[in-house]
Design a protein around this motif. Structure first.
Motif, mmCIF file in Angstrom:
data_model
loop_
_atom_site.group_PDB
_atom_site.id
_atom_site.type_symbol
_atom_site.label_atom_id
_atom_site.label_comp_id
_atom_site.label_asym_id
_atom_site.label_seq_id
_atom_site.Cartn_x
_atom_site.Cartn_y
_atom_site.Cartn_z
ATOM 1 N N GLY A 108 0.812 -1.205 0.000
ATOM 2 C CA GLY A 108 0.000 0.000 0.000
ATOM 3 C C GLY A 108 0.846 1.256 0.000
ATOM 4 O O GLY A 108 2.054 1.212 -0.254
ATOM 5 N N GLU A 109 0.207 2.392 0.285
ATOM 6 C CA GLU A 109 0.893 3.680 0.311
ATOM 7 C C GLU A 109 0.462 4.473 1.533
ATOM 8 O O GLU A 109 -0.718 4.452 1.921
ATOM 9 C CB GLU A 109 0.566 4.513 -0.939
ATOM 10 C CG GLU A 109 1.022 3.916 -2.257
ATOM 11 C CD GLU A 109 0.036 2.913 -2.819
ATOM 12 O OE1 GLU A 109 -1.182 3.104 -2.603
ATOM 13 O OE2 GLU A 109 0.476 1.919 -3.435
ATOM 14 N N VAL A 110 1.412 5.176 2.134
ATOM 15 C CA VAL A 110 1.139 6.098 3.231
ATOM 16 C C VAL A 110 1.844 7.412 2.919
ATOM 17 O O VAL A 110 3.056 7.415 2.649
ATOM 18 C CB VAL A 110 1.639 5.554 4.584
ATOM 19 C CG1 VAL A 110 1.496 6.623 5.679
ATOM 20 C CG2 VAL A 110 0.880 4.297 4.971
ATOM 21 N N THR A 111 1.095 8.497 2.927
ATOM 22 C CA THR A 111 1.675 9.820 2.711
ATOM 23 C C THR A 111 1.451 10.635 3.974
ATOM 24 O O THR A 111 0.306 10.891 4.367
ATOM 25 C CB THR A 111 1.017 10.531 1.512
ATOM 26 O OG1 THR A 111 1.161 9.708 0.347
ATOM 27 C CG2 THR A 111 1.681 11.874 1.252
ATOM 28 N N ILE A 112 2.545 11.020 4.623
ATOM 29 C CA ILE A 112 2.443 11.754 5.882
ATOM 30 C C ILE A 112 2.663 13.237 5.627
ATOM 31 O O ILE A 112 3.298 13.636 4.651
ATOM 32 C CB ILE A 112 3.453 11.231 6.926
ATOM 33 C CG1 ILE A 112 4.898 11.444 6.449
ATOM 34 C CG2 ILE A 112 3.209 9.770 7.235
ATOM 35 C CD1 ILE A 112 5.926 11.162 7.515
ATOM 36 N N PRO A 113 2.136 14.102 6.518
ATOM 37 C CA PRO A 113 2.300 15.542 6.316
ATOM 38 C C PRO A 113 3.693 16.022 6.695
ATOM 39 O O PRO A 113 4.163 15.784 7.803
ATOM 40 C CB PRO A 113 1.237 16.145 7.239
ATOM 41 C CG PRO A 113 1.034 15.128 8.301
ATOM 42 C CD PRO A 113 1.267 13.792 7.655
ATOM 43 N N ALA A 114 4.344 16.696 5.753
ATOM 44 C CA ALA A 114 5.661 17.311 5.994
ATOM 45 C C ALA A 114 6.626 16.311 6.627
ATOM 46 O O ALA A 114 6.571 15.119 6.367
ATOM 47 C CB ALA A 114 5.513 18.576 6.812
ATOM 48 N N GLN A 115 7.522 16.792 7.486
ATOM 49 C CA GLN A 115 8.609 15.945 7.967
ATOM 50 C C GLN A 115 8.561 15.629 9.452
ATOM 51 O O GLN A 115 9.161 14.663 9.895
ATOM 52 C CB GLN A 115 9.960 16.628 7.671
ATOM 53 C CG GLN A 115 10.286 16.738 6.185
ATOM 54 C CD GLN A 115 10.788 15.435 5.597
ATOM 55 O OE1 GLN A 115 10.795 14.411 6.264
ATOM 56 N NE2 GLN A 115 11.207 15.469 4.352
ATOM 57 N N ARG A 116 7.909 16.434 10.256
ATOM 58 C CA ARG A 116 8.033 16.293 11.710
ATOM 59 C C ARG A 116 6.909 15.411 12.272
ATOM 60 O O ARG A 116 5.732 15.716 12.134
ATOM 61 C CB ARG A 116 8.036 17.663 12.380
ATOM 62 C CG ARG A 116 9.252 18.501 12.003
ATOM 63 C CD ARG A 116 9.322 19.770 12.826
ATOM 64 N NE ARG A 116 8.174 20.632 12.603
ATOM 65 C CZ ARG A 116 8.114 21.556 11.656
ATOM 66 N NH1 ARG A 116 9.129 21.745 10.839
ATOM 67 N NH2 ARG A 116 7.035 22.314 11.522
#
Length: 242
Positions: free
Chosen positions: A69-77
Motif C-alpha cells: 500500500g501507500e502512506v503519505t504523511i504531512p511534511a517531515q516532523r
C-alpha cells in the motif's frame, strides 16, 4: 510505500499487511484500510484487542515497511507517544525532551512543561517520576519536535480515571493550540467519544474499517449523556461485524 506529502494532510491506503507466525505461516492482519485526515483533524482509531491498531500506527510512523500500500504523511516532523513512556533512565526529563528536539527554544519548552504540569520536574530522572508524570514527559517530548503529525498509542492506559482525565485535557489543549493533525489509538470507547472529532473503527480478521463517522458536537459542549450515546454507536457498529 511511505512518502511525504502536503502540510497537515495524512493519507493512508493499505491493501494488505501480513505477519509471519512462529510456525512460519503468513497471517494477514490488515486489509483494505483507506482514510485521509485533514490538517488539524483529531481522530481516534478503535477496535478490539489484536485488531492491528498499533501495527497500523507503526506503519504510518514509518517503523514498519513490510506492507502492500501507500502512506503519505504531512511534511517531515512526526511526534509519537508510545504505550510506554520510553524515557532514557540516565537522563533528566528536560534532557530526554532536548535529545528529541534540540532545536526547541527555552520559551517553547517552558510553555510545554508548564502546560503539562512538569515545571517542577524538569531536572528529575524517570526513576523519580510517577507513571502519570512519566507519561506527561513522553507527551512533552512529542510536542517539542513541533509535529505536523502526532501519533498516540494508548497514552492514558494504566492511569486511574482522575489522572487520565487530567492528562487528556492537557493533551487536547496542546493539540488545539497548535492545530496538530492527530491519530489516537485507544481501547477506551468513552475516551474516544470525549476527545476526538472523528472515530475510525477496525474489526474483523483481517481487520478492516467497519465504521468512520464524525462527532459534530464541540468537545466543550459534550455532556455525559452525549458521550455515552456516541460510545453506544461505536459499540453497536462493532457488534454488527461479529
Amino acid at each position: 510505500m511511505h512518502r511525504v506529502g502536503e502540510p497537515g494532510k495524512l493519507e493512508v491506503s493499505i491493501r494488505k499487511k501480513a505477519v509471519r507466525s512462529a510456525a512460519g505461516e503468513r497471517k494477514q492482519i490488515l486489509a483494505d484500510i483507506s482514510f485521509v485526515l485533514a490538517p488539524g483533524e483529531v481522530t481516534a482509531l478503535v477496535g478490539p484487542s489484536g485488531s492491528g491498531k498499533t501495527t497500523l500506527l507503526r506503519i504510518i510512523a514509518g517503523l514498519d515497511h513490510d506492507f502492500d500500500g501507500e502512506v503519505t504523511i504531512p511534511a517531515q516532523r512526526l511526534g509519537f507517544v508510545f504505550q510506554e513512556p520510553r524515557l532514557l533512565p540516565w537522563r533528566s526529563v528536560e534532557e530526554n525532551v532536548r535529545i528529541a528536539a534540540p532545536q526547541a527554544s527555552a520559551l517553547e519548552l517552558d510553555a510545554i512543561f508548564n502546560a503539562l504540569g512538569l515545571g517542577q520536574h524538569r531536572q528529575h530522572f524517570p526513576g523519580e517520576l510517577s507513571l502519570g508524570l512519566a507519561r506527561r514527559a513522553a507527551v512533552a517530548r512529542a510536542f517539542a519536535v513541533r509535529p505536523d503529525l502526532l501519533l498516540l498509542d494508548e497514552p492514558f492506559v494504566s492511569l486511574d480515571e482522575t489522572l487520565a482525565r487530567q492528562l487528556q485535557e492537557e493533551l487536547i489543549a496542546l493539540v488545539e493550540s497548535r492545530c496538530v493533525t492527530s491519530l489516537l489509538v485507544t481501547h477506551d470507547i468513552l475516551e474516544a467519544a470525549r476527545l476526538v472529532e472523528r472515530v475510525i473503527v477496525l474489526d474483523g480478521r483481517p481487520a478492516r474499517i467497519v465504521a468512520d463517522f464524525q462527532i459534530e458536537m464541540p468537545r466543550a459542549r459534550r455532556s455525559t449523556g452525549f458521550v455515552s450515546s456516541v460510545a453506544d454507536r461505536i459499540r453497536a457498529t462493532r457488534l454488527t461485524t461479529l
